[in-house]
Design an enzyme around this catalytic site. Structure first.
Site, PDB file in Angstrom:
ATOM      1  N   ASP A  75       7.341   0.863   2.973  1.00 17.18           N
ATOM      2  CA  ASP A  75       7.137   0.237   1.607  1.00 17.18           C
ATOM      3  C   ASP A  75       8.341  -0.392   1.177  1.00 17.18           C
ATOM      4  O   ASP A  75       9.597  -0.144   1.745  1.00 17.18           O
ATOM      5  CB  ASP A  75       6.604   1.041   0.549  1.00 17.18           C
ATOM      6  N   THR A  76       8.239  -1.478   0.764  1.00 14.11           N
ATOM      7  CA  THR A  76       9.474  -2.203   0.111  1.00 14.11           C
ATOM      8  C   THR A  76       9.086  -2.579  -1.304  1.00 14.11           C
ATOM      9  O   THR A  76       8.132  -2.493  -1.721  1.00 14.11           O
ATOM     10  CB  THR A  76       9.618  -3.595   0.839  1.00 14.11           C
TER      11      THR A  76
END
Length: 77
Positions: A75-76
């Protein structure tokens, strides 16, 4: 499936990055609610989501009876 890993993400960028480095992968559905908790730092949030996505992906692999392989969750923010 002929992959070395499963990608528990629908991100086109993650797909592109894995392809660029020559990793064979199959995408797997890993629906996870992406909602930050009030007390979470951004780092805690992305680490939790990455782990939740990997765990959800593994559960889907097992549910479908697919060959076991590492599941990449990311995830970012």
């Amino acid at each position: 499936m002929t992959s070395n890993i499963y990608l528990a993400s629908t991100s086109p960028r993650r797909r592109e990055l894995l392809q660029q480095i020559g990793v064979l992968f199959d995408q797997i559905s890993a629906p996870v609610e992406e909602k930050i908790a009030a007390s979470e730092t951004p780092l805690d949030y992305v680490q939790r989501l990455a782990l939740d996505k990997a765990n959800a992906g593994l559960a889907e692999v097992q549910r479908l009876g697919l060959k076991l392989a590492p599941v990449l969750g990311a995830d970012t923010l």
